[in-house]
Design an enzyme around this catalytic site. Sequence first.
Site, short mmCIF file in Angstrom:
data_model
loop_
_atom_site.label_atom_id
_atom_site.label_comp_id
_atom_site.label_asym_id
_atom_site.label_seq_id
_atom_site.Cartn_x
_atom_site.Cartn_y
_atom_site.Cartn_z
N MET A 1 0.85 -1.19 0.00
CA MET A 1 0.00 0.00 0.00
C MET A 1 0.89 1.24 0.00
SD MET A 1 -3.45 -0.98 2.03
CE MET A 1 -2.85 -0.78 3.70
N GLY B 1 4.96 -9.80 4.27
CA GLY B 1 5.73 -9.69 5.51
C GLY B 1 5.08 -10.44 6.66
N ASP C 1 2.40 -9.18 9.39
CA ASP C 1 0.96 -9.41 9.21
C ASP C 1 0.73 -10.91 9.05
OD1 ASP C 1 0.03 -6.60 9.09
OD2 ASP C 1 1.41 -6.54 7.40
N GLN D 1 -2.66 -12.12 8.14
CA GLN D 1 -2.98 -11.81 6.74
C GLN D 1 -2.43 -12.91 5.81
OE1 GLN D 1 -2.92 -7.81 4.65
NE2 GLN D 1 -0.83 -8.44 4.25
N ALA E 1 4.07 3.90 0.91
CA ALA E 1 4.77 4.39 2.11
C ALA E 1 5.86 3.38 2.48
CB ALA E 1 3.80 4.64 3.27
N LEU E 2 6.68 3.10 1.51
CA LEU E 2 7.61 1.97 1.62
C LEU E 2 8.73 2.23 2.63
CD1 LEU E 2 7.94 1.01 -2.15
CD2 LEU E 2 6.27 0.20 -0.45
N GLY F 1 11.31 -2.74 5.41
CA GLY F 1 10.59 -4.01 5.46
C GLY F 1 10.10 -4.38 4.06
N HIS F 2 9.44 -3.43 3.39
CA HIS F 2 8.99 -3.69 2.02
C HIS F 2 10.19 -4.00 1.11
CE1 HIS F 2 5.66 -0.84 3.32
NE2 HIS F 2 4.98 -1.87 2.90
N SER G 1 4.46 1.21 7.89
CA SER G 1 4.16 2.52 7.30
C SER G 1 3.50 3.43 8.34
CB SER G 1 3.23 2.36 6.10
OG SER G 1 3.80 1.43 5.21
O1 PAF Z 1 -0.21 -5.71 3.77
C1 PAF Z 1 -0.60 -4.81 3.01
O2 PAF Z 1 0.09 -3.81 2.78
C2 PAF Z 1 -1.96 -4.94 2.36
O3 PAF Z 1 -2.86 -5.55 3.20
C3 PAF Z 1 -1.91 -5.64 1.00
C4 PAF Z 1 -1.46 -7.09 1.12
C5 PAF Z 1 -0.97 -4.90 0.07
C6 PAF Z 1 -3.30 -5.65 0.37
O4 PAF Z 1 -3.78 -4.35 0.18
#
Ligand code: PAF
Length: 285
Positions: free
Chosen positions: A30, A147, A150, A153, A32-33, A36-37, A186
């Site tokens: 989403m 990551g 989450d 997720q 705002a890297l 971690g990203h 973020s």
């Molecule tokens: O983890 C995130 O940044 C979001 O939930 C994702 C996986 C990009 C889905 O919008």
Amino acid sequence: MEIIRTVEQLRSAVSQAREAARTIGLVPTMGALHDGHLSLVERARKENDVVVVSIFVNPTQFNNPDDLRTYPRTEQADCALLEKAGVDYVFAPSVDEIYPEPDTRVFDLGPVAEVMEGAMRPGHFNGVAQIVSKLFAWASPTRAYFGHKDIQQIAVIRRMAALEGFAGEIVPCPIKREDDGLAMSSRNTRLTPAQRAIAPAIYRALRAAVGIAQEGKSVQETIDATVASVNAVDGLETEYFQIVHPDTMQPIAEWAEAPQGAIGCITVYCGEVRLIDNITFPAQS
Ligand code: PAF
């Protein structure tokens, strides 16, 4: 690096890669890297011929309009970082491009989506499943990177991928932390300096939880001590701390229920900012 705005462009880039038998690594974000990203991108770069990073603040996964409104958006800076990281395509579409009409799909995500974040943020995981299923369908990744911060997720996305028959590998990547232990997020950019100073207490409490468990304390005693230690910090308020099975995400009552290592998942309010983190308890010998 090419910045792509439409689904059509994404499909065409991906189909060219597929025709040339090239593997595709997808890193959904989403924006705002942070580092971690970038660690996910680095791994995707190592393991695939073509790397696609999506940047899309997905409205359907926000159950709080203020959270959606204030979510940091830094596309230009993000693209500069991604270019340096050797990404091939950034997919940064508009909301209308992704949702030309409302997505009314309801996924049967099962028990993994009902606890913790699922219980606290109704509809959140269905929204995640909506966007990630679209990205998987359009990018048809060989591998997709997420990551471990989450962790729930990841379990939900695995479930969605099984339901929808996506064959790509889902690759969990370790949590990246600041030097003081705070999990990179973020949302950290929204912390005031005073909040930023106290936030590392969350990870300290998680590490202490592992020590408490190793001393032979029960699951409930470990939970109680951890919540008490976080809440003792002025400015931090635990929303939940649960110790769960690593696959099912269901709370355990006894350590023996997760012999391969339980996960302690915590969500803490630091002022208005909601921070999440987790830790793995060592496997039982
Ligand atoms: O983890 C995130 O940044 C979001 O939930 C994702 C996986 C990009 C889905 O919008």
